[in-house]
Design a protein around this motif. Structure first.
Motif, PDB file in Angstrom:
ATOM      1  N   PRO A 189     -34.290  15.049 -13.309  1.00 58.36           N
ATOM      2  CA  PRO A 189     -34.255  16.110 -14.162  1.00 58.36           C
ATOM      3  C   PRO A 189     -33.280  15.979 -15.178  1.00 58.36           C
ATOM      4  O   PRO A 189     -33.320  16.960 -16.059  1.00 58.36           O
ATOM      5  N   GLY A 190     -32.396  15.002 -15.482  1.00 54.37           N
ATOM      6  CA  GLY A 190     -31.445  15.030 -16.276  1.00 54.37           C
ATOM      7  C   GLY A 190     -32.004  14.468 -17.788  1.00 54.37           C
ATOM      8  O   GLY A 190     -31.329  14.341 -18.575  1.00 54.37           O
ATOM      9  N   GLY A 191     -33.438  14.396 -17.681  1.00 52.58           N
ATOM     10  CA  GLY A 191     -34.068  14.053 -19.106  1.00 52.58           C
ATOM     11  C   GLY A 191     -34.444  12.478 -19.188  1.00 52.58           C
ATOM     12  O   GLY A 191     -34.956  12.079 -20.178  1.00 52.58           O
ATOM     13  N   GLY A 192     -33.883  11.684 -18.194  1.00 51.84           N
ATOM     14  CA  GLY A 192     -34.070  10.245 -18.541  1.00 51.84           C
ATOM     15  C   GLY A 192     -35.168   9.740 -17.843  1.00 51.84           C
ATOM     16  O   GLY A 192     -35.522   8.593 -17.829  1.00 51.84           O
ATOM     17  N   GLY A 193     -36.013  10.511 -17.173  1.00 51.84           N
ATOM     18  CA  GLY A 193     -37.187  10.031 -16.475  1.00 51.84           C
ATOM     19  C   GLY A 193     -38.264   9.573 -17.466  1.00 51.84           C
ATOM     20  O   GLY A 193     -38.447   9.918 -18.513  1.00 51.84           O
ATOM     21  N   ALA A 194     -38.781   8.424 -17.133  1.00 54.59           N
ATOM     22  CA  ALA A 194     -39.582   7.550 -17.693  1.00 54.59           C
ATOM     23  C   ALA A 194     -40.798   6.920 -16.726  1.00 54.59           C
ATOM     24  O   ALA A 194     -40.490   6.673 -15.629  1.00 54.59           O
TER      25      ALA A 194
END
Lengths: 464, 464
Positions: free
Chosen positions: A329-334
């Motif tokens: 959920p920190g925005g780094g998910g890919a």
């Protein structure tokens, strides 16, 4: 030099704010940079003039379609001229008597299908990106799709090409006839060459009579191994489904979390199968169901339900993006989409090996793919802001490539080499194959200006 | 040098009496000479050693299969090393799970079919020579046949190749998987290259489930134009017959004179059509019959009668030889088999144009061919001992090539270029296409030792 490019093509973009958006395709883990300039020609002549200017100044030329590629094949470098083919979007003709269509390279796959449908014909190749990707890009990457198990890949539909060569000359190759053996199959050489041998500007494709609407089933298996065994039985029975897709447990769970549709998230694997053989379709689907053994089989009762099942499959990528975003959920998910194909008989070994690689590396892997072709897409869920997760992802990616080769397969079934798999291509080809690749590249692009660094590493004196 | 060749391959023929029989294939109007030596290797390693010796001594290498070719592609020159592949006749494996077979290049097409049949599979490509020609030769020429209208040509069945390159190195290219896009399609580049880019030693082909036995009809038309119109209607109706052959009036008369079977020799043209769609075959044949309009349609009542009809078609060549022998009883009678393909919509124009060329040149022309593919074989009946007849034959041959190109077609649909059509290939390719051919040839065979002079003219400093 910019002046010479502007003289060659009136639509030339040099505004840095705009150049950024032509930097890359959809591949992860690949380098890119905003290009020097982006030209958007509308004719083959304009492309020829652009390439001639690039050749004179030794500027790298990067052809781009819709940039939906998954291997970095369309990624730009800082000194590159991007030739965006999106404005070459005219359908030049549909010829029902010969079952062919001729289009400019920037025509969207979907638009070609719609044009063919008006004549009761169809253009079968259906990459996941079919609603947005261009025919030129499809040809340059030899795109696959779900239909391939019965109808074959893009290459099998390419009859003739117009190609701008590395010196700006225009080559017309291939043929307008159903058969022909006049000289080397140059058209086929450009198919799948990812813009490294020439810039494809026009394409003549074969069309087929539209198939009857398919009947579809979904089968739930307690394990991926059992689903794989069913695929082997379907092949051994001499059946040719028009679609035969596998989704493993993590993939099913991701779909259900993204758009709940009542799928059993505890399932080991799902198989989706269709038959489009008209009056024989119900029989063929019965036979496919019989090959599924003790799996729970559910047949779509109407076209709408069948479409819903296939839409679930088509939602795989957004569902995985959702999984990545919620997992990290920190925005780094890919999502790193991989693509590997093995002989059909090794499908179960591939599936089981991928699961083991996920466990060993600690990377979440959700697999979906074209089971009937032995072509799977393991999707790695990583946190690109976490070096440890990125490193584990790269390790899993490499291990999957190695596994594919070990099983007698290939490092790319349909997504291409681009930048992403260049090193792995060298391993697959071996030294003699690599040498022949370099010889062919040098024969067609001696100065190395066409999409340098893609597919094979450039020689030392290349402009890349 | 002969010693070095003998060290490379134990079966080396240098006896002039034997060399004569390896001089040429079945093409007429092509130069040939007994070669320097004939090697008959049994392994890829032996071929590699032979080519390495040839490369060191700059000896031209001419690969030969069964020498059933019709374009002089296997013809020898006086200073050539012939590599006869006929002893490389081992079936290396049939893999029913993956529907593939791997064979040495000298395996006969018929033997591959028989091996596949044991597994309920088949290898569809069926050139006229299928009972005697080799798979290596079929691949090197991208052979066609009667099945192509539904099942495609040889190229569509080639998955992987082992090729000995011009320097004696061994390249393995292609793949064992149903799909794959790893690098340039080198395997496809060798298919149809007629031995000019490498010596094919092993081939992995796709197999298909055996089709159901076909149902067959014959339709008698008052004119070839009406038969051509029926072909167009069959295509427009979205039908895919498993065979769709046309025989014109002179061809029918020649067949009846050779082996009387009650054909109406006053007919304008016959169409033979089959459907092998199992439970749908009778319906499909009804629809094909309906497309034949007012033609008299006769359906084979059983498999035996269908076989008899197809055997008549298979007898075309001996029937034409008979016609040539009886037309020119002095012993000079010969059949020049031509091969031209046009877009299907131009079939009638081609047929009518061929008839006009026959009238204008005074040459008897009997035409048979794969109407469903727009691929016809006009056969010229000439007296090779009569310079006037020979000149008229050459004129007719050239006029037919020109007609094919004028109609948007190709100078060879399935027989290849060899020596026979080299000049015509240049016209078809144009200067840019020819330049790319030379570049590809130079990339793979820089010294020009592989089957020099075939397909494209050698550069001035070639050993040929």
């Amino acid at each position: 030099m910019i002046e010479a490019l502007a003289a060659a093509c009136t639509d030339l973009i040099t505004d840095p704010d705009l150049l950024v958006s032509y930097q890359r395709d959809e591949a992860d883990l690949c380098d890119s940079a905003p290009p020097l300039a982006v030209a958007r020609p509308t004719t083959t002549d304009e492309v020829a003039r652009l390439v001639a200017v690039a050749a004179a100044h030794r500027i790298p030329v990067v052809p781009q379609g819709a940039r939906t590629g998954l291997a970095g094949g369309a990624n730009a470098g800082a000194n590159a001229l991007v030739i965006s083919m999106t404005r070459m979007n005219r359908i030049l003709g549909v010829d029902p008597a010969n079952r062919t269509a001729t289009v400019q390279a920037g025509v969207i796959n979907r638009a070609l299908r719609e044009a063919a449908r008006e004549h009761g014909l169809t253009y079968p190749p259906d990459p996941g990106s079919w609603e947005t990707s261009t025919i030129g890009g499809n040809v340059a990457t030899n795109a696959g799709g779900m239909c391939c198990v019965k109808y074959g890949v893009t290459a099998e539909y390419v009859l003739a090409l117009t190609v701008v060569l590395a010196d700006g000359e225009v080559l017309r190759c291939g043929r307008q006839t159903a058969k022909g053996v006049a000289g080397y199959d140059l058209a086929r050489l450009f198919v799948g060459s990812e813009g490294t041998l020439g810039v494809i500007t026009e394409v003549t494709v074969k069309l087929r009579p539209q198939a009857e609407p398919g009947l579809t089933l979904v089968a739930e298996f307690p394990s991926v191994a059992e689903a794989g065994a069913a695929v082997a039985r379907i092949t051994a029975a001499g059946l040719t489904p028009s679609l035969l897709e596998l989704l493993d447990g993590p993939m099913v769970a991701a779909l259900e979390a993204y758009r709940p549709m009542g799928l059993d998230t505890g399932v080991g694997a799902l198989l989706l199968a269709s038959a489009d053989t008209g009056s024989k379709a119900a029989d063929d689907l019965d036979r496919i169901a019989a090959c599924c053994g003790s799996a729970e089989v559910h047949r779509a009762t109407d076209a709408e339900e069948a479409d819903a099942l296939l839409a679930a499959r088509r939602n795989a990528h957004p569902a995985l993006e959702h999984l990545a975003a919620t997992t990290f959920p920190g925005g780094g998910g890919a999502v790193v989409v991989d693509d590997v194909a093995v002989p059909r008989s090794r499908l179960v070994d591939l599936i089981e090996g991928i699961a083991r690689i996920g466990e060993r590396t600690g990377v979440i892997v959700a697999t979906v793919g074209h089971a009937g072709d032995g072509n799977l897409h393991p999707n790695l869920i990583i946190d690109r802001t976490d070096p440890a997760s990125l490193a584990a992802g790269r390790r899993a990616f490499d291990d999957i490539m190695a596994l594919g080769l070990e099983l007698g397969g290939t490092v790319t079934g349909e997504h291409g080499v681009g930048l992403l798999k260049r090193d792995w291509l060298e391993r697959e080809l071996g030294p003699v194959g690599l040498r022949v690749h370099h010889a062919v590249k040098a024969a067609l692009d001696p100065a190395g200006i066409l999409n340098p660094g893609k597919v094979i590493a450039p020689p030392v004196d290349s402009p890349a």
